[in-house]
Enzyme design. Structure first.
Site, PDB file in Angstrom:
ATOM      1  N   HIS A 306      13.988  47.250  24.946  1.00 16.95           N
ATOM      2  CA  HIS A 306      14.233  46.390  23.796  1.00 16.95           C
ATOM      3  C   HIS A 306      15.730  46.234  23.627  1.00 16.95           C
ATOM      4  CE1 HIS A 306      14.098  44.790  19.739  1.00 16.95           C
ATOM      5  NE2 HIS A 306      12.842  44.497  19.993  1.00 16.95           N
ATOM      6  N   ASP A 363       5.009  45.256  21.960  1.00 13.38           N
ATOM      7  CA  ASP A 363       4.049  44.498  22.763  1.00 13.38           C
ATOM      8  C   ASP A 363       3.183  45.378  23.644  1.00 13.38           C
ATOM      9  OD1 ASP A 363       4.661  41.794  22.051  1.00 13.38           O
ATOM     10  OD2 ASP A 363       6.613  42.163  22.935  1.00 13.38           O
TER      11      ASP A 363
HETATM   12  N1  ACO Z   1      11.512  47.410  33.360  1.00 10.35           N
HETATM   13  C1  ACO Z   1      12.426  47.818  34.274  1.00 10.35           C
HETATM   14  N2  ACO Z   1      13.748  47.787  34.078  1.00 10.35           N
HETATM   15  C2  ACO Z   1      14.183  47.325  32.904  1.00 10.35           C
HETATM   16  C3  ACO Z   1      13.292  46.867  31.892  1.00 10.35           C
HETATM   17  C4  ACO Z   1      11.913  46.940  32.163  1.00 10.35           C
HETATM   18  N3  ACO Z   1      11.016  46.529  31.256  1.00 10.35           N
HETATM   19  N4  ACO Z   1      14.000  46.453  30.813  1.00 10.35           N
HETATM   20  C5  ACO Z   1      15.298  46.622  31.124  1.00 10.35           C
HETATM   21  N5  ACO Z   1      15.403  47.155  32.370  1.00 10.35           N
HETATM   22  C6  ACO Z   1      16.645  47.556  33.049  1.00 10.35           C
HETATM   23  C7  ACO Z   1      17.422  46.348  33.563  1.00 10.35           C
HETATM   24  O1  ACO Z   1      17.024  46.014  34.877  1.00 10.35           O
HETATM   25  C8  ACO Z   1      18.839  46.845  33.461  1.00 10.35           C
HETATM   26  O2  ACO Z   1      19.054  47.727  34.535  1.00 10.35           O
HETATM   27  P1  ACO Z   1      20.529  47.836  35.212  1.00 10.35           P
HETATM   28  O3  ACO Z   1      21.413  48.375  34.116  1.00 10.35           O
HETATM   29  O4  ACO Z   1      20.327  48.765  36.358  1.00 10.35           O
HETATM   30  O5  ACO Z   1      20.899  46.447  35.632  1.00 10.35           O
HETATM   31  C9  ACO Z   1      18.846  47.677  32.172  1.00 10.35           C
HETATM   32  O6  ACO Z   1      17.481  48.150  32.041  1.00 10.35           O
HETATM   33  C10 ACO Z   1      19.235  46.889  30.913  1.00 10.35           C
HETATM   34  O7  ACO Z   1      18.404  45.757  30.839  1.00 10.35           O
HETATM   35  P2  ACO Z   1      18.781  44.379  30.125  1.00 10.35           P
HETATM   36  O8  ACO Z   1      17.946  43.269  30.671  1.00 10.35           O
HETATM   37  O9  ACO Z   1      20.270  44.212  30.155  1.00 10.35           O
HETATM   38  O10 ACO Z   1      18.347  44.669  28.646  1.00 10.35           O
HETATM   39  P3  ACO Z   1      18.241  43.591  27.521  1.00 10.35           P
HETATM   40  O11 ACO Z   1      18.543  44.286  26.254  1.00 10.35           O
HETATM   41  O12 ACO Z   1      18.991  42.368  27.841  1.00 10.35           O
HETATM   42  O13 ACO Z   1      16.676  43.163  27.572  1.00 10.35           O
HETATM   43  C11 ACO Z   1      14.364  43.102  27.238  1.00 10.35           C
HETATM   44  C12 ACO Z   1      15.722  43.603  26.720  1.00 10.35           C
HETATM   45  C13 ACO Z   1      14.409  41.584  27.510  1.00 10.35           C
HETATM   46  C14 ACO Z   1      13.307  43.347  26.189  1.00 10.35           C
HETATM   47  C15 ACO Z   1      14.041  43.849  28.550  1.00 10.35           C
HETATM   48  O14 ACO Z   1      13.984  45.234  28.308  1.00 10.35           O
HETATM   49  C16 ACO Z   1      12.729  43.374  29.184  1.00 10.35           C
HETATM   50  O15 ACO Z   1      12.735  42.395  29.943  1.00 10.35           O
HETATM   51  N6  ACO Z   1      11.574  44.056  28.883  1.00 10.35           N
HETATM   52  C17 ACO Z   1      10.321  43.633  29.377  1.00 10.35           C
HETATM   53  C18 ACO Z   1       9.825  42.444  28.568  1.00 10.35           C
HETATM   54  C19 ACO Z   1       9.346  42.865  27.193  1.00 10.35           C
HETATM   55  O16 ACO Z   1       8.617  43.826  27.020  1.00 10.35           O
HETATM   56  N7  ACO Z   1       9.740  42.053  26.171  1.00 10.35           N
HETATM   57  C20 ACO Z   1       9.341  42.277  24.781  1.00 10.35           C
HETATM   58  C21 ACO Z   1      10.513  42.620  23.928  1.00 10.35           C
HETATM   59  S1  ACO Z   1       9.995  43.044  22.308  1.00 10.35           S
HETATM   60  C22 ACO Z   1       9.793  41.562  21.545  1.00 10.35           C
HETATM   61  O17 ACO Z   1      10.313  40.549  21.892  1.00 10.35           O
HETATM   62  C23 ACO Z   1       8.946  41.578  20.374  1.00 10.35           C
END
Ligand code: ACO
Length: 428
Positions: A306, A363
């Site tokens: 998140h 979620d």
């Molecule tokens: N699975 C694997 N790796 C992940 C995940 C995941 N679900 N989420 C983040 N990471 C990793 C990224 O690859 C990144 O790794 P790195 O530092 O080696 O490059 C690091 O964690 C940071 O990730 P970001 O994408 O920069 O985090 P951001 O805060 O931008 O994204 C988000 C948050 C979009 C929710 C992300 O965690 C994600 O895509 N999760 C899966 C989708 C999801 O569940 N969305 C629902 C969000 S809750 C809502 O909207 C109500």
């Protein structure tokens, strides 16, 4: 005296005021930065940018805290009443019995949509995603309610909020019926908010859908847990559109569009897809987690991570309890719940997830709960939108009521061609 921070640039020193919120969080006020220094800030994704001051919802992502108007969300668990929480968010305080009765009555009385609007559903293909229909129809409400294109006082706000919160549920259910080729079921004034929605979704002519208390409580709580989350993508969209003084219906329609994306509200559908793929034996939970961790993998562990929570998402914690309770009451076992538990166990012992502070988000469990209740997958994000609507209305109203509010207009750092002369490549 106002605390300041010092900025030094090009040999000059500037004092920038510090702003402090009621829970002690601090921000540098840069509203005069460009005027005084010629500089702007660059913050793609807005992770460090406060776009407004707001008194609606408090989140501490590090500690996993979420409060609506000061009330921790866990306190709604034992007596979940979505309508009461909607009022709280929009008007700032819990409703008195008289306010609650008046609002509930308006929700009941205003549940129908204009009959000519019901014909619009026929104009969509049967395969149309309900989120597309929802957004279009909420926007269409502004054609049928020109009296609310401007909202000047609390009475008008109450009237328009009741209409929108009531009608979104009718539109959502009609969109579903359309996708199944089933006749529309009109709202039943005898039923309360959630039961009425389920009736419009699942009753058949001469065969009423009866909804038990456990299911009603689960949906009430699910809606409450989604009701606001401060400046997330869809709420920021509603505020941005509303900042041009666009009306409430149109602003909320754009919120629905923003929520549709798989990285936002669409994630619970992706969670279920992921659990199904694992269940059908396409790969084990361990294999899925391994792939999600690969550097250039297109897979992510859906329902994890998140932008704000770097600890357990408090909504996921409550939802996990509801899921367990619901399954126990239904005397039902769901293999997908077992897979979800396994994924959670793996990630809680995996340094990749621990170092990046990736925990289950809201979620992760909501899809499993909705599935157990019989809500089809293409309606998951729609339910999220119904839940989030009071938050959107509250934010739109907060901004609408801010004296001298400015239109939202971020800036950019231009990285394109330098000045280039026009030399046509077409034959003259
Ligand atoms: N699975 C694997 N790796 C992940 C995940 C995941 N679900 N989420 C983040 N990471 C990793 C990224 O690859 C990144 O790794 P790195 O530092 O080696 O490059 C690091 O964690 C940071 O990730 P970001 O994408 O920069 O985090 P951001 O805060 O931008 O994204 C988000 C948050 C979009 C929710 C992300 O965690 C994600 O895509 N999760 C899966 C989708 C999801 O569940 N969305 C629902 C969000 S809750 C809502 O909207 C109500």
């Amino acid at each position: 005296m106002t605390e300041t921070v010092t900025l030094q640039v090009d040999g000059k020193t500037y004092q920038l005021p510090l702003v402090q919120g009621t829970e002690g969080e601090r921000a540098i006020d840069i509203s005069r930065l460009r005027a005084e220094t010629g500089l702007i800030t660059l913050d793609p994704g807005y992770g460090n940018t406060g776009s407004c001051e707001s008194a609606i919802t408090y989140i501490d992502g590090e500690q996993g805290i979420l409060r609506y108007r000061g009330i921790p969300i866990e306190q709604f668990e034992n007596n979940p009443n979505f309508v009461e929480v909607a009022w709280l968010l929009i008007f700032g305080k819990l409703p008195s019995p008289a306010q609650y009765d008046r609002f509930s009555e308006a929700l009941t009385n205003k549940a129908n949509i204009d009959e000519s609007m019901t014909h619009n559903f026929q104009g969509f293909p049967r395969s149309a995603p309900p989120m597309a229909i929802l957004s279009a129809m909420i926007n269409a409400l502004s054609c049928f309610h020109p009296e609310f294109r401007k909202v000047d006082d609390l009475d008008q706000l109450e009237a328009v909020a009741a209409r929108l919160i009531s009608k979104i549920r009718t539109i959502a259910a009609f969109a579903y019926r359309r996708s199944r080729g089933k006749p529309i079921m009109y709202p039943d004034p005898k039923l309360r908010y959630v039961a009425n929605f389920l009736h419009m979704m699942f009753s058949q002519p001469y065969e009423e859908y009866i909804c038990d208390e456990v299911t009603q409580d689960a949906i009430n709580l699910l809606l409450i847990l989604h009701a606001d989350h401060e400046q997330n993508c869809s709420t920021s969209t509603v505020r941005m559109v509303g900042s041009s003084q666009a009306n409430l219906f149109t602003s909320c329609a754009s919120g629905v569009s923003a929520l549709w994306g798989p990285l936002h509200g669409g994630a619970n559908v992706q969670v279920l897809d992921m659990l199904n793929r694992i269940h059908k034996g396409h790969m084990s939970p361990e294999e899925y987690v391994r792939r999600a961790k690969e550097k250039d993998s297109s897979e992510r562990l859906m329902g994890f991570g998140h932008r704000v929570y770097k600890n357990f998402d408090p909504r996921a914690t409550v939802l996990q309890r509801i899921a367990e309770r619901l399954f126990e009451k239904m005397n039902k076992k769901d293999p997908l719940l077992d897979i979800a538990r396994k994924l959670e166990e793996i990630t809680l012992n995996d340094s990749y997830f621990l170092e990046r502070k990736l925990y289950p988000n809201v979620d992760f469990y909501s899809g499993i709960i909705l599935r157990a209740i019989g809500i089809p997958t293409n309606m998951f994000t729609v339910i999220f939108a119904i839940g989030r609507l009071p938050g959107w209305i509250a934010h739109w109203a907060e901004q609408n009521g801010t004296p001298n509010a400015r239109i939202a207009r971020p800036r950019q750092i231009y990285t394109g061609h330098p000045k280039t002369d026009y030399v046509s490549l077409l034959k003259s």
